[in-house]
Scaffold this motif. Sequence first.
Motif, PDB file in Angstrom:
ATOM      1  N   ASP A 154      32.426  32.446  11.536  1.00 28.18           N
ATOM      2  CA  ASP A 154      33.746  32.340  10.904  1.00 28.18           C
ATOM      3  C   ASP A 154      34.314  33.754  10.789  1.00 28.18           C
ATOM      4  O   ASP A 154      33.849  34.551   9.980  1.00 28.18           O
ATOM      5  CB  ASP A 154      33.599  31.699   9.521  1.00 28.18           C
TER       6      ASP A 154
ATOM      7  N   VAL B 128      27.333  28.875  13.512  1.00 27.60           N
ATOM      8  CA  VAL B 128      28.780  28.921  13.309  1.00 27.60           C
ATOM      9  C   VAL B 128      29.178  30.333  12.918  1.00 27.60           C
ATOM     10  O   VAL B 128      28.554  30.943  12.050  1.00 27.60           O
ATOM     11  CB  VAL B 128      29.215  27.924  12.206  1.00 27.60           C
TER      12      VAL B 128
ATOM     13  N   SER C 194      33.774  19.296  15.697  1.00 23.21           N
ATOM     14  CA  SER C 194      33.082  19.322  16.989  1.00 23.21           C
ATOM     15  C   SER C 194      32.143  18.144  17.196  1.00 23.21           C
ATOM     16  O   SER C 194      31.797  17.824  18.332  1.00 23.21           O
ATOM     17  CB  SER C 194      32.280  20.619  17.125  1.00 23.21           C
TER      18      SER C 194
ATOM     19  N   ALA D 114      33.416  22.866  11.060  1.00 25.66           N
ATOM     20  CA  ALA D 114      32.998  22.987  12.461  1.00 25.66           C
ATOM     21  C   ALA D 114      32.191  21.763  12.879  1.00 25.66           C
ATOM     22  O   ALA D 114      32.382  21.227  13.976  1.00 25.66           O
ATOM     23  CB  ALA D 114      32.180  24.263  12.657  1.00 25.66           C
TER      24      ALA D 114
END
Length: 125
Positions: free
Chosen positions: A46, A44, A37, A33
């Motif tokens: 998931d 985050v 990003s 991520a």
Amino acid sequence: LTQNDGTIISAEQTRHLPVFTFASGPTNSMRGAAFLSGVQDAIVIDIGGTTTDVGVLKGGFPRQAATRVKIGGVNTNFRMPDVLSVGLGGGSIVQQSHEGVTVGPTSVGYKLTSDALVFGGNTMT
């Protein structure tokens, strides 16, 4: 191979310290991520097939737990990422009964694309 702090580990090191790979799946998602990003500090989430893992990125790496972490009910004394895992994922089975609706803890797991209603199967997930 990756460690649970988001870095790489050799096969030789893993043979001697396999515990450093525990929880490396969620940390791989967190590092991915950050890479994709460009964001270095973030929360985050998931969502997998059977679990949802939530963690914090600090400086592009998973934040380490500040306290002991229990694995299978056993206190550990080594570094672990600060990740919250919940037994609820994309494959969690939704069931309705006279008591109401429940989601999980059962899951279609690896059969998501064949068993889940959204993919043409017969199981509501």
